[in-house]
Motif scaffolding. Structure first.
Motif, PDB file in Angstrom:
ATOM      1  N   ARG A 101      -2.518  -5.206  -6.554  1.00 56.46           N
ATOM      2  CA  ARG A 101      -2.035  -4.445  -5.395  1.00 56.46           C
ATOM      3  C   ARG A 101      -3.057  -3.391  -5.011  1.00 56.46           C
ATOM      4  O   ARG A 101      -3.551  -2.652  -5.872  1.00 56.46           O
ATOM      5  N   SER A 149      -1.582 -13.140  -7.483  1.00 57.76           N
ATOM      6  CA  SER A 149      -0.655 -12.671  -6.451  1.00 57.76           C
ATOM      7  C   SER A 149      -1.188 -11.327  -5.948  1.00 57.76           C
ATOM      8  O   SER A 149      -1.240 -10.348  -6.709  1.00 57.76           O
ATOM      9  N   THR A 159      -1.322  -8.182  -3.103  1.00 56.54           N
ATOM     10  CA  THR A 159      -0.799  -7.385  -1.998  1.00 56.54           C
ATOM     11  C   THR A 159      -1.870  -6.379  -1.622  1.00 56.54           C
ATOM     12  O   THR A 159      -2.210  -5.501  -2.434  1.00 56.54           O
ATOM     13  N   ASP A 160      -2.429  -6.505  -0.433  1.00 54.78           N
ATOM     14  CA  ASP A 160      -3.554  -5.666  -0.002  1.00 54.78           C
ATOM     15  C   ASP A 160      -3.170  -4.943   1.280  1.00 54.78           C
ATOM     16  O   ASP A 160      -3.092  -5.547   2.346  1.00 54.78           O
ATOM     17  N   GLU A 161      -2.937  -3.628   1.179  1.00 59.97           N
ATOM     18  CA  GLU A 161      -2.532  -2.826   2.331  1.00 59.97           C
ATOM     19  C   GLU A 161      -3.714  -2.205   3.069  1.00 59.97           C
ATOM     20  O   GLU A 161      -3.512  -1.462   4.031  1.00 59.97           O
TER      21      GLU A 161
END
Length: 427
Positions: free
Chosen positions: A13, A84, A86-88
């Motif tokens: 993340r 998996s 998640t890259d904001e």
């Protein structure tokens, strides 16, 4: 942890942090930091979510064998496929990032890939935090508080090199004779030196001193290889690639006029021009099959660093479809700037002449993210740091017009980078 060629599934993340505009080095804990820094930007990491230690090839393997690069590429592809993410933030260097260091020779120990548990990056005024675990969990949105004081190096004791200065100059003379005899056109010969401190060396001290002294270079720390290289092997963003070829060197002058005269002498030098064009030509040949566009200026320019000045050529290219950054790294290494021409003849001469194993010196070092964006340099102006010991390396390109005494002086100029970084201000 060490890992076989099938990597585990990772949960990754990336979140944005409020930019405090401080040195990224200040975020690092003591231990074995990972870093790639230039002009106040870059990525730093710590901890090992997963790593791969690549086995050396057997003695007698071709000196240009690329097995370690192809194994690394397959491992990273598998890692990315199983992760998996998640890259904001969505910038190069966010998401899943792998640091890497590859040895100069395929038969040497020391090629490794490391995915940090925690990474902090900065680019274009934005700062981010990436955390990596092997199980889905709640990832932090703030930096962990772990800072420990950065220790000075303390007293340093210097030990004998693998070859004395006299022996190394004799090796240069022998190499010049081989070149003039038509066996090859150029060979890059390196020397080493060993420094010992009283206590384990805090790599963060070296990183901070190097990035301040050489802000335009690429200050790095990957699995014990620490330095500030001026030579960008390649930067990839999307399908675009840039590279910086450096070959041909003079020291900086004692004043402006002396400095200018040294630079003009370098630009006018037939010996250095030959050395530089051999390096550019090797890049052109290596990249040719991998790119659809290749832009190489006709003449080099002068690049001035804090301690030396180089002939420099900035190269631009567009990758062909399906070509990865590690494909290009494998094709480019070793460049004529660190190996020689023809490559295999130069590599064999180096192995039989230097009296040492280069390990990661003059090998590729850098990082690659899950989207294929990457920055890889050549591990120059560097040392391998293990506990209280630092093993330093420096080299120079030998051609028919080389002078052994001048080549020795060039290596001393290059050694100075790490020697000064190891020296406390009040020492």
């Amino acid at each position: 942890m060490n890992c076989a060629l099938t990597p585990p599934k990772l949960a990754v993340r990336t979140v944005e942090l409020r930019d405090r505009a401080e040195s990224l080095v200040h975020h690092l804990p003591a231990g074995a930091p990972l870093a790639w820094l230039s002009e106040g930007e870059g990525v730093v990491g710590w901890g090992e979510a997963v790593r791969l230690d690549l086995s050396p090839q057997p003695q007698g393997t071709s000196p240009v064998d690329t097995t370690r690069f192809s194994e690394a590429a397959r491992w990273i592809d598998d890692l990315v496929a199983r992760a998996s993410v998640t890259d904001e933030v969505g910038l190069p260097g966010t998401g899943l990032v792998t640091f890497g260091t590859f040895t100069f020779a395929p038969t040497s120990h020391g090629s490794a890939l490391v995915v940090p548990q925690v990474l902090v990056g900065r680019r274009d005024g934005r700062t981010w935090l990436t955390t990596v675990t092997d199980t889905p969990c709640t990832h932090p949105r703030e930096l962990p508080h772990h800072r420990s004081p950065i220790r000075p190096i303390g007293p340093i004791t210097w030990q004998e090199s693998s070859l004395t200065a006299r022996e190394w100059k004799e090796a240069v003379s022998d190499t010049i004779a081989h070149i003039r005899g038509g066996e090859l056109e150029k060979a890059v010969l390196a020397r080493d030196a060993v420094a010992r401190a009283e206590d384990p060396i805090d790599v963060r001290v070296l990183l901070e001193r190097l990035r301040r002294r050489f802000p335009s270079c690429f200050t790095f720390s990957v699995d014990g290889m620490v330095g500030a290289t001026p030579e960008l092997l390649l930067r990839r963003e999307g399908d675009r690639m840039t590279s910086l070829v450096l070959a041909g060197t003079r020291p900086r002058g004692q004043d402006h006029e002396h400095d200018r005269a040294l630079g003009e002498d370098l630009l006018a030098s037939a010996k250095d021009d030959q050395e530089h064009h051999l390096a550019v030509d090797s890049l052109r040949v290596a990249l040719g099959p991998l790119v659809e566009e290749l832009d190489i200026p006709r003449a080099p320019e002068l690049l001035r660093l804090a301690n030396v000045q180089h002939l420099a050529t900035h190269v631009g290219a567009r990758f062909a479809e399906g070509v990865s950054a590690l494909d290009a790294v494998a094709a480019l290494h070793p460049t004529a700037a660190v190996g020689g021409t023809p490559t295999e003849a130069a590599m064999r001469l180096i192995a039989g002449t230097e009296g040492m194993d280069r390990g990661g010196y003059a090998g590729p070092v850098g990082w690659i993210d899950g989207d294929g964006n990457a920055e890889w340099g050549i591990a120059l102006r560097c040392a391998r740091v293990e506990g209280a010991r630092a093993h330093l390396f420096a080299g120079g390109g030998i051609v028919a017009g080389s002078d052994p005494e001048a080549e020795l002086a060039e290596t001393e100029s290059k050694f100075r980078v790490i020697r000064e970084a190891l020296t406390d201000p009040d020492a």
